[in-house]
Design a protein around this motif. Structure first.
Motif, PDB file in Angstrom:
ATOM      1  N   GLY A 132     -14.993 -11.191  43.696  1.00  0.00           N
ATOM      2  CA  GLY A 132     -15.933 -10.796  42.665  1.00  0.00           C
ATOM      3  C   GLY A 132     -15.249 -10.514  41.344  1.00  0.00           C
ATOM      4  N   ILE A 133     -16.036  -9.971  40.424  1.00  0.00           N
ATOM      5  CA  ILE A 133     -15.579  -9.655  39.068  1.00  0.00           C
ATOM      6  C   ILE A 133     -15.958  -8.216  38.744  1.00  0.00           C
ATOM      7  CG2 ILE A 133     -15.853 -10.213  36.610  1.00  0.00           C
ATOM      8  CD1 ILE A 133     -16.317 -13.092  37.355  1.00  0.00           C
ATOM      9  N   GLU A 134     -15.107  -7.558  37.972  1.00  0.00           N
ATOM     10  CA  GLU A 134     -15.318  -6.170  37.555  1.00  0.00           C
ATOM     11  C   GLU A 134     -15.193  -6.097  36.037  1.00  0.00           C
ATOM     12  OE1 GLU A 134     -13.156  -1.827  38.340  1.00  0.00           O
ATOM     13  OE2 GLU A 134     -12.623  -3.560  39.558  1.00  0.00           O
ATOM     14  N   ALA A 135     -15.952  -5.205  35.421  1.00  0.00           N
ATOM     15  CA  ALA A 135     -15.844  -5.005  33.973  1.00  0.00           C
ATOM     16  C   ALA A 135     -15.927  -3.526  33.637  1.00  0.00           C
ATOM     17  CB  ALA A 135     -16.949  -5.761  33.242  1.00  0.00           C
ATOM     18  N   HIS A 136     -15.198  -3.146  32.599  1.00  0.00           N
ATOM     19  CA  HIS A 136     -15.210  -1.780  32.061  1.00  0.00           C
ATOM     20  C   HIS A 136     -15.563  -1.868  30.581  1.00  0.00           C
ATOM     21  CE1 HIS A 136     -12.793   0.121  35.412  1.00  0.00           C
ATOM     22  NE2 HIS A 136     -12.697  -1.178  35.670  1.00  0.00           N
ATOM     23  N   ALA A 137     -16.295  -0.893  30.095  1.00  0.00           N
ATOM     24  CA  ALA A 137     -16.664  -0.857  28.670  1.00  0.00           C
ATOM     25  C   ALA A 137     -16.564   0.566  28.141  1.00  0.00           C
ATOM     26  CB  ALA A 137     -18.085  -1.389  28.463  1.00  0.00           C
ATOM     27  N   VAL A 138     -16.096   0.672  26.914  1.00  0.00           N
ATOM     28  CA  VAL A 138     -16.080   1.931  26.180  1.00  0.00           C
ATOM     29  C   VAL A 138     -16.744   1.647  24.831  1.00  0.00           C
ATOM     30  CG1 VAL A 138     -14.629   3.732  25.154  1.00  0.00           C
ATOM     31  CG2 VAL A 138     -13.944   2.642  27.288  1.00  0.00           C
ATOM     32  N   VAL A 139     -17.565   2.599  24.392  1.00  0.00           N
ATOM     33  CA  VAL A 139     -18.279   2.425  23.122  1.00  0.00           C
ATOM     34  C   VAL A 139     -18.323   3.756  22.392  1.00  0.00           C
ATOM     35  CG1 VAL A 139     -20.566   2.863  24.135  1.00  0.00           C
ATOM     36  CG2 VAL A 139     -20.386   1.485  22.081  1.00  0.00           C
ATOM     37  N   ILE A 140     -18.308   3.681  21.059  1.00  0.00           N
ATOM     38  CA  ILE A 140     -18.555   4.875  20.266  1.00  0.00           C
ATOM     39  C   ILE A 140     -19.825   4.648  19.464  1.00  0.00           C
ATOM     40  CG2 ILE A 140     -17.106   4.206  18.302  1.00  0.00           C
ATOM     41  CD1 ILE A 140     -16.363   7.287  18.201  1.00  0.00           C
ATOM     42  N   VAL A 141     -20.687   5.651  19.484  1.00  0.00           N
ATOM     43  CA  VAL A 141     -21.900   5.610  18.672  1.00  0.00           C
ATOM     44  C   VAL A 141     -21.827   6.758  17.682  1.00  0.00           C
ATOM     45  CG1 VAL A 141     -23.285   4.506  20.483  1.00  0.00           C
ATOM     46  CG2 VAL A 141     -23.275   7.004  20.311  1.00  0.00           C
TER      47      VAL A 141
END
Length: 162
Positions: A149-158
């Motif tokens: 499978g595939i994995e993803a990580h995300a970080v965001v600033i609002v």
């Protein structure tokens, strides 16, 4: 809600199954397998949705788009991302930048990253320079390394907008 910059983090994982492409960052990428999911299985956008929702303490993607609801069967994750962005803007926030990491042994993602950046930027209402996408392997370790499978990580600033 207190008006100050906020950060969010999201993770998503999907296993491989039948299919001839994967959708990542809103881009269809030819592959010998597809991703098993209720929607289009775009782990990058799902992680980003969770990061945005988390930044504003709005729960997770499953709360807003439950996999038990037939309305989201085979849903386009770019549509889900735009709906999440509407929740962000309704609360008086905008996106400063986002940083995504996609973990996959295959397919090779580098030829598709610029298009992913462009599509994500359009959906978030920011420039492509504010969207970082990195692809890496796990050196054949774990489920990603075994090509399960595939994995993803995300970080965001609002941040609050006037």
């Amino acid at each position: 809600m207190n008006k100050f910059p906020r950060i969010g983090h999201g993770i998503d994982v999907h296993r491989f199954g039948e299919g001839n492409h994967v959708t990542l960052g809103g881009v269809e990428i030819p592959h010998e397998y597809g991703l098993v999911a209720h929607s289009d299985g775009d782990v990058a956008l799902h992680a980003l949705c969770d990061a945005l929702l988390g930044a504003l303490a709005l729960g997770d993607i499953g709360k807003h788009f439950p996999d038990t609801d037939p309305a989201y069967s085979q849903a386009d994750s770019r549509g889900l991302l735009r709906r999440v962005m509407s929740l962000v803007t309704e609360r008086g926030y905008g996106v400063g930048n986002c940083d995504l990491t996609i973990l996959a042994e295959r397919p090779r993602l580098s030829p598709y990253i610029a298009e992913m950046q462009s599509r994500i930027a359009a959906d978030l209402g920011i420039t492509a320079e504010c969207v970082s996408i990195k692809a890496t392997t796990t050196e054949k370790l774990g489920f990603v390394g075994r090509r399960e499978g595939i994995e993803a990580h995300a970080v965001v600033i609002v941040f609050p907008v006037e």
